[in-house]
Write an enzyme that holds these catalytic residues in place. Sequence first.
Site, mmCIF file in Angstrom:
data_model
loop_
_atom_site.group_PDB
_atom_site.id
_atom_site.type_symbol
_atom_site.label_atom_id
_atom_site.label_comp_id
_atom_site.label_asym_id
_atom_site.label_seq_id
_atom_site.Cartn_x
_atom_site.Cartn_y
_atom_site.Cartn_z
ATOM 1 N N HIS A 1 -2.444 0.555 1.195
ATOM 2 C CA HIS A 1 -2.836 1.362 0.497
ATOM 3 C C HIS A 1 -2.026 1.817 -1.192
ATOM 4 O O HIS A 1 -1.303 2.094 -0.392
ATOM 5 C CB HIS A 1 -4.158 1.664 0.706
ATOM 6 C CG HIS A 1 -3.254 3.480 1.143
ATOM 7 N ND1 HIS A 1 -3.179 2.811 2.364
ATOM 8 C CD2 HIS A 1 -2.923 4.609 1.015
ATOM 9 C CE1 HIS A 1 -2.287 3.722 3.350
ATOM 10 N NE2 HIS A 1 -1.920 5.307 2.330
ATOM 11 N N GLY A 2 -2.379 1.354 -2.358
ATOM 12 C CA GLY A 2 -1.607 2.016 -3.429
ATOM 13 C C GLY A 2 -0.800 1.328 -3.037
ATOM 14 O O GLY A 2 0.682 1.655 -4.170
#
EC number: 2.3.1.191
Length: 344
Positions: A248-249
Site C-alpha cells: 500500500h502506498g
Amino acid sequence: MLLSKLVDLIKSGNSNFIKANIFENIDIQNAASLDVASKNQISFLEENNILKENLGRTAVSAIITFNNSEILGLLESKNISNIVVENPRIAFAEVLNYLYEQINFNPGIDDSVVMKESSKLGENCYLGPNVYIGENTVIGNNNKIFPGTTILGNVRLGDNNIIHPNCVIYENTRIENNCVINSNTVIGSEGFGFIPQDGKWIKMPQKGSVIIKSFVEIGTNCCVDRPSVGNTLIDEGTKIDNLVQIGHGVKIGKNCALAAQVGIAGGAVIGDGVILAGQVGVNNRVKVGNNVIASSKCGIHCDIEDGEVVSGFPAMKNKSWLRSSSIFKKLPELAKKLRQLDKK
C-alpha cells in the site's frame, strides 16, 4: 511470409536495419531458437559462440543478427540468409508479431456479463463470459476484458487495455491506456494496515486508490494494494513479472522492470528505470533512486542512491558484496588458522 517481405517489415521497425543477404527467398512459416530451428524457420543471434555451437546441426533458413564480420562470414559459408540490424532482439520480437497473429475477439458483450446501469462502456470493446462491471465504472474504447474478470465500482479504465481472465480490479482504481493485466492479478485490494494495541490488532481502514499509468504490463498472480489514504502508483511503461507483491502506498517510477517474486513493502518509493531481479525485497518507506539495479534475492533495507548496482542481504554495492562473498567462502579456512594461532 516470404523472406523478402519480412525484410521490408523489419526495415520499417525499430531495430535499426543495416542490410540483408538473401540466398533464397524462402517462405518463412514460423520462428525457433537456433539449436532446434529447421527449414522455413527464422531465428536470431547475439553471440558468436552460440552460432559456432549450432552451425553444424541447424537447418534454419534465415537469421537476424548484428553487424559482425565473423558471424556473417560463417553464415555466408553455409548459405544461410541473414538480416543485419543494430538490435537483433528487437527485430526478432517484431518478427514474432508478424508471423504469429493474435486471436481477434470481435467487439461485443457476452450474454452472461453483469454490468450496472450507472456504468459506461466505450466503443469496440469485448467483454467475455461472466465479467462483472460495478456501479459508476467508466470503461474507454477498444478494451478487451476476458472471462471471469470482476471490476468493482467507480473504476476508470482508459483505452486499448487488455484484462486477462479472472482478474479483480477493486473500487476507485485508475488504469490509463495500453496496459496489460494478466490472469488472476488483483489490483486495489486492501493494504496490510493494522495497529497494535494491548496485544491485539486494530484494523486501519484502507480507503485510498491505485493508479496505473499507460503502457504498464503486469504478470499473473500479482497483488497491488491500495493505501489507507492517497494512492499506490505504477508509472508509465513499467513492466512487472508474475507473483509480485506491491504494498500500500508504494510509488514505482517510469520504465521499471520487476522480476518474479519481488516484494515491495508499504510506502516505498522506486525511481525511474529501476531493475529489481527475482525475489528482491524492499523495506517499507525506503527510497530507491533512478536507474538502480538490484540483483536477485537482494534485501533493500535503506535508501539507495541513483545509478547504484546493489547485491546481497543487507543490500550493499555490488563490488563490496563480491568481495564479502569471496571472503565468506574462506571463513572455515580462516577460522581454522585462527584456532591454530590461539594454540600457539
